[in-house]
Design an enzyme around this catalytic site. Structure first.
Site, PDB file in Angstrom:
ATOM      1  CE1 TYR A 126      -4.294  -1.463   0.266  1.00  0.00           C
ATOM      2  CE2 TYR A 126      -3.044  -3.126   1.455  1.00  0.00           C
ATOM      3  CZ  TYR A 126      -4.189  -2.734   0.785  1.00  0.00           C
ATOM      4  OH  TYR A 126      -5.226  -3.615   0.630  1.00  0.00           O
ATOM      5  CD  GLU A 164      -5.251  -7.110   1.205  1.00  0.00           C
ATOM      6  OE1 GLU A 164      -5.061  -5.980   1.689  1.00  0.00           O
ATOM      7  OE2 GLU A 164      -5.635  -8.075   1.883  1.00  0.00           O
ATOM      8  CD1 TRP A 179      -8.713  -3.016   0.138  1.00  0.00           C
ATOM      9  CD2 TRP A 179      -8.699  -5.262   0.278  1.00  0.00           C
ATOM     10  NE1 TRP A 179      -9.530  -3.383   1.185  1.00  0.00           N
ATOM     11  CE2 TRP A 179      -9.538  -4.743   1.287  1.00  0.00           C
ATOM     12  CE3 TRP A 179      -8.545  -6.653   0.167  1.00  0.00           C
ATOM     13  CZ2 TRP A 179     -10.216  -5.573   2.191  1.00  0.00           C
ATOM     14  CZ3 TRP A 179      -9.210  -7.464   1.063  1.00  0.00           C
ATOM     15  CH2 TRP A 179     -10.037  -6.930   2.073  1.00  0.00           C
ATOM     16  CD  GLU A 230      -9.617  -0.612   6.098  1.00  0.00           C
ATOM     17  OE1 GLU A 230      -9.936  -1.387   5.185  1.00  0.00           O
ATOM     18  OE2 GLU A 230      -8.521  -0.666   6.688  1.00  0.00           O
TER      19      GLU A 230
HETATM   20  C1  GAL Z   1      -5.012  -4.808   4.567  1.00  0.00           C
HETATM   21  C2  GAL Z   1      -6.037  -5.821   5.002  1.00  0.00           C
HETATM   22  C3  GAL Z   1      -7.398  -5.605   4.436  1.00  0.00           C
HETATM   23  C4  GAL Z   1      -7.786  -4.166   4.224  1.00  0.00           C
HETATM   24  C5  GAL Z   1      -6.647  -3.344   3.651  1.00  0.00           C
HETATM   25  C6  GAL Z   1      -6.894  -1.852   3.613  1.00  0.00           C
HETATM   26  O1  GAL Z   1      -4.081  -4.629   5.573  1.00  0.00           O
HETATM   27  O2  GAL Z   1      -5.635  -7.112   4.630  1.00  0.00           O
HETATM   28  O3  GAL Z   1      -8.297  -6.298   5.238  1.00  0.00           O
HETATM   29  O4  GAL Z   1      -8.329  -3.643   5.364  1.00  0.00           O
HETATM   30  O5  GAL Z   1      -5.484  -3.528   4.373  1.00  0.00           O
HETATM   31  O6  GAL Z   1      -6.657  -1.249   4.834  1.00  0.00           O
END
Ligand code: GAL
Length: 415
Positions: free
Chosen positions: A258, A334, A372, A379
């Site tokens: 992310y 993700e 994702w 959330e």
């Molecule tokens: C990841 C998690 C997800 C989602 C995403 C966005 O850490 O696996 O469940 O919440 O972050 O925050």
């Protein structure tokens, strides 16, 4: 800019975040206790799989990652709810019939309430690993005719740090201050061992299966000169240690990316491992001067609805680096952003996918990319961050058409 022919274009979700009504999960009462916004019916996906499937098809995806909710399948210790299990089987079957590869995750943060009643020390207790193996075995037996791709744990370290580090998830402990006592030597290895046991079990039942886990990896940078060692330590603790512990028990390297974090030497003794990761959450919990005083740092990058910096340029190099270190084909399980954001989803996707593409050209073997998320969802405490390609009432969000085009053609359209 095109991607390999057999590339998987997917989206990820998790049971607790979209299904709704998971009142046997330990998180259900936890929400109340924490004063969180309630998950309630979430995105209603427990009853709306056919609608979700329509969306998956409209997006031209050839893979979909979802999780099985332990507290639904095993609502009481040892009692398996066949109907619940059958519903997951039917989802995977329908996906397969449409040429969409199901990826099934066995643990995505949510655990049955009974598990923590029975084992108040949670994953510190080895019994939990046995319980998880038992549940996982029942799921794999039922789903293996229609599923060959398995994710044991979603973000084990994010889960452990949240649940045992800073009271974000049940059982809600504060163990990071003395991380060297139990957290690092007992808690983390217990979960790694559970992964290895489940890995072996799956291969015994289904020799051709592909098994991995989804590891959250941030790009880690020292906040200031002199913080290099703190950054290295945090990177080891959060990312590399777990992957090292499960070496040899992964068929693919699942990565969730992310953002980046800055890490500084902690100036206060109660900080974990003497490092301070500059998470937005931490920054929000303190005033800006205190955050700075403790060594936190931010740069002038655009931010998403989570207040996370958008740093696509770090993504490709990080993927290449992990591929070289662990020598397994990589799946991005993700990557995504929450609205309201300072960049559009199209900009976010363009940036991250071109960075990923460069990594592939430089030799990283990457088999797929899962965005994702498919839908706006719960959330962990709030519905405010909107991560979905679609809204909860199944309308396309900004950027959905762009991702559908990418998935259809396996390439980034000219900007
Ligand atoms: C990841 C998690 C997800 C989602 C995403 C966005 O850490 O696996 O469940 O919440 O972050 O925050």
């Amino acid at each position: 800019m095109s991607f390999p022919k057999s590339f998987l274009w997917g989206a990820s979700t998790s049971a607790y975040q979209i299904e709704g009504g998971n009142d046997r999960s330990a998180l259900w009462d936890w929400e109340k206790k924490k004063g969180w916004e309630r998950s309630g019916q979430a995105a209603g996906s427990w009853e709306k799989f056919d609608e979700d499937l329509k969306i998956i098809k409209a997006l031209n995806l050839n893979a979909y990652r979802f999780s099985v909710e332990w507290s639904r399948v095993e609502p009481e210790p040892g009692r398996i709810d066949q109907n619940a299990l059958e519903r997951y089987v039917s989802w995977a079957r329908k996906l397969g019939q449409e040429g969409i590869r199901p990826f099934v995750c066995l643990h995505h943060f949510s655990e049955p309430a009974w598990l923590l009643k029975e084992n108040p020390r949670g994953w510190l207790d080895e019994n939990v690993s046995g319980r998880f193996l038992h549940f996982a075995t029942r799921v794999v037996r039922a789903l293996s005719p229609v599923v060959s791709d398995w994710v044991t744990f979603n973000e084990p370290m994010v889960f452990l740090v949240g649940a045992y580090g800073y009271h974000q998830f049940p059982p809600g402990r504060w163990m990071l201050t003395d991380a060297r006592k139990e957290f690092i030597p007992i808690l983390v290895p217990n979960m790694a061992t559970a992964h290895k046991r489940v890995y072996r079990m799956i291969h015994d039942l289904q020799p051709h299966a592909r098994v991995g886990l989804a590891q959250n990896v941030a790009a880690v940078e020292p906040a200031h000169k002199g913080d290099e060692e703190a950054a290295r330590l945090w990177d080891w603790f959060m990312h590399r240690n777990f992957l090292d512990l499960v070496k040899g028990s992964q068929d693919f390297l699942g990565l969730n990316y992310y953002t980046r974090i800055f890490v500084s030497k902690s100036k206060v003794p109660w900080m974990p491992l003497g490092t301070l990761p500059g998470y937005a959450e931490l920054e929000k919990g303190m005033t800006r001067p205190v955050f700075r005083l403790l060594g936190g740092r931010r740069d002038g990058k655009p931010r998403t609805g989570m207040d996370w910096e958008v740093v696509p340029e770090a993504f490709g190099p990080l993927v290449l680096d992990y591929h070289k270190a662990y020598k397994k084909p990589v799946l991005i399980l993700e990557n995504g952003m929450a609205e309201p954001s300072q960049v559009t989803r199209e900009e976010y996707l363009r940036g991250h996918l071109s960075s990923l593409n460069k990594a592939i050209e430089a030799g990283a073997e990457v088999r797929g990319y899962f965005h994702w998320s498919l839908l706006d969802n719960y959330e962990w405490g709030s519905f405010r961050p909107r991560f979905g390609l679609y809204t909860r009432d199944r309308r396309p969000a900004d950027g959905a058409d762009f991702y559908a085009k990418v998935a259809a053609n396996g390439e980034l359209p000219h900007g």
